[in-house]
Design an enzyme around this catalytic site. Structure first.
Site, mmCIF file in Angstrom:
data_model
loop_
_atom_site.group_PDB
_atom_site.id
_atom_site.type_symbol
_atom_site.label_atom_id
_atom_site.label_comp_id
_atom_site.label_asym_id
_atom_site.label_seq_id
_atom_site.Cartn_x
_atom_site.Cartn_y
_atom_site.Cartn_z
ATOM 1 N N CYS A 77 -13.638 -9.064 -7.078
ATOM 2 C CA CYS A 77 -13.053 -7.791 -6.653
ATOM 3 C C CYS A 77 -13.802 -6.675 -7.387
ATOM 4 C CB CYS A 77 -11.560 -7.761 -6.972
ATOM 5 S SG CYS A 77 -10.806 -6.189 -6.535
ATOM 6 N N ASP A 115 -11.334 -3.326 0.657
ATOM 7 C CA ASP A 115 -10.111 -3.325 -0.128
ATOM 8 C C ASP A 115 -9.432 -1.980 0.059
ATOM 9 O OD1 ASP A 115 -8.200 -4.424 -1.735
ATOM 10 O OD2 ASP A 115 -9.501 -4.797 -3.421
ATOM 11 N N HIS A 116 -8.549 -1.644 -0.821
ATOM 12 C CA HIS A 116 -7.728 -0.439 -0.683
ATOM 13 C C HIS A 116 -8.467 0.683 0.030
ATOM 14 C CE1 HIS A 116 -5.919 -1.957 -4.690
ATOM 15 N NE2 HIS A 116 -5.762 -2.797 -3.697
ATOM 16 N N TYR A 170 -3.241 0.228 1.962
ATOM 17 C CA TYR A 170 -3.316 -0.797 3.002
ATOM 18 C C TYR A 170 -3.058 -0.285 4.416
ATOM 19 C CZ TYR A 170 -4.249 -4.380 -0.412
ATOM 20 O OH TYR A 170 -4.853 -5.133 -1.381
ATOM 21 N N HIS A 193 -13.532 -8.962 -2.539
ATOM 22 C CA HIS A 193 -12.863 -7.699 -2.238
ATOM 23 C C HIS A 193 -13.891 -6.627 -2.576
ATOM 24 C CE1 HIS A 193 -8.508 -9.242 -3.287
ATOM 25 N NE2 HIS A 193 -9.058 -9.887 -2.277
ATOM 26 N N HIS A 246 -8.229 -13.879 -8.899
ATOM 27 C CA HIS A 246 -8.396 -12.427 -8.819
ATOM 28 C C HIS A 246 -8.441 -11.864 -10.237
ATOM 29 C CE1 HIS A 246 -7.429 -8.201 -8.069
ATOM 30 N NE2 HIS A 246 -7.835 -8.412 -6.826
#
Ligand code: DNO
Length: 358
Positions: free
Chosen positions: A245, A317-318, A331, A272, A207
């Site tokens: 990501c 993702d978020h 999340y 991501h 990551h």
């Protein structure tokens, strides 16, 4: 690709597996053993039990995020080789349980850093945000005193309380570790784990550092195309791969995301996908996934993944907090479900236009 969602386990996550399963196209989750410290061994029985929890809801584990790498490994202190051996044994146990993708990071001391957990947007949703000014205003000495990740009233997501309790010691061990040394340490780690990864076909997916620059004076090495390609080359094995990501590499506007994806062809094992909205180059917020809500061209990102033959797990993702949901910042269920659906839509359109030659 396989659409997935991150799940924080049955003890911690307010989002339940049965809810995740109702998101169209999501049958796999990305999870981990949340009670494990970096450096600890995961037994096969523990992994089996986690798999059984997921299977009980008719889902499967599409990958682990993360098997965390200890600071002893990152900074090469005396416990390094013991922790690496535990990591190898953990991978062996994951391999025996048929798990083939492991995400990890090599950020010293902290995982990702945001300075606001609930910045309010015009539509009333709240999002995670970052300003360099807020980071610069944090007095490291005070941070050591107040500990537990609560710095000047800001609790940072991704800063596990266990690690925060040792933050001073952690900073100490990185004295004298510059970017070159950190790079040497990651290469040492990867070389040591490659044999077990090859044995069980476990794809390691690093990551990126988030944000993509040094914070609190700590070195950062996984932050741009040049550096990630350098790592791919240093351990030139397909099992040494990447979590792409977009929201982390994308914190630096100098990173051309679709270009990076193409440059990493064959080495991206996990994606991501999220968007950011920049107010200035060092002030950004995590917008909705939709291209027009943020700064990135999400179509080009997904297209680059498709065209480079990406076939690993992908996850939104978020997400924003919307519709009154109360959950862990970034999340919750609702906005990540919207993100998954949006990415699925982009993917289907790109795939069909390729198949039909339009
Ligand atoms: C943040 C996450 C990171 C990531 C780790 C991987 O939301 O993407 O915390 O899981 O850096 O080790």
């Amino acid at each position: 690709m396989e659409m997935t969602l991150r799940w924080y386990g049955k003890e911690f996550d307010t989002v339940k597996l049965w809810q995740i399963r109702q998101i169209p196209g999501v049958k796999g989750v990305i999870t981990t053993l949340y009670n494990k410290q970096a450096g600890e061994l995961w037994t096969q029985d523990e992994i089996k039990a986690l798999k059984a929890d997921v299977a009980a809801e008719d889902m499967h584990i599409a990958g682990i995020e993360s098997v965390n790498v200890s600071d002893a490994i990152k900074a090469a202190t005396k416990d390094r080789d013991e922790h690496i051996q535990n990591y190898i044994d953990t991978l062996e146990n994951l391999g025996k349980e048929d798990i083939h993708m492991v995400c990890y990071n090599f950020m010293p001391v902290f995982d990702w850093t945001r300075t606001e957990l609930a910045r309010k947007r015009a539509d009333g949703s709240t999002v995670l945000a970052y300003t360099q000014e807020a980071v610069d205003a944090i007095n490291p000495e005070k941070m050591f005193e107040s500990l537990s990740g609560d710095m000047n009233g800001t609790v940072m997501p991704g800063w596990e309380p266990e690690r925060m309790a040792h933050v001073k010691e952690l900073f100490e061990i990185y004295k004298g570790i510059d970017e070159d040394k950190l790079f040497e340490n990651i290469v040492y780690f990867l070389k040591a784990i490659m044999p077990v990864c090859n044995k069980y076909d476990i794809k390691m997916a690093i990551h990126p550092d988030d944000p993509a620059w040094s914070v609190f004076g700590l070195p950062r090495i996984i932050n741009n195309e040049k550096n990630i390609l350098k790592l791919m080359k240093a351990v030139d094995d397909v099992h040494n791969g990447v979590t792409f990501c977009s929201g982390s590499y994308g914190t630096s506007l100098e990173n051309d995301l679709p270009h990076m994806i193409r440059a990493l062809e064959g080495r991206i094992h996990f994606a991501h996908v999220r968007n950011l909205k920049f107010i200035s180059p060092t002030n950004f917020e995590e917008s909705a996934h939709l291209s027009s809500d943020g700064t990135f061209d999400m179509y080009e990102i997904v297209k680059a993944l498709y065209e480079t033959g990406f076939d690993g797990p992908i996850r939104p993702d978020h997400g924003r907090m919307i519709w009154g949901e109360v959950a862990m910042p970034g999340y919750g269920l609702y906005d990540r479900a919207l993100g998954a659906t949006y990415i699925n839509g982009l993917w289907e359109a790109i795939e069909k236009s390729h198949q039909r030659g339009v």
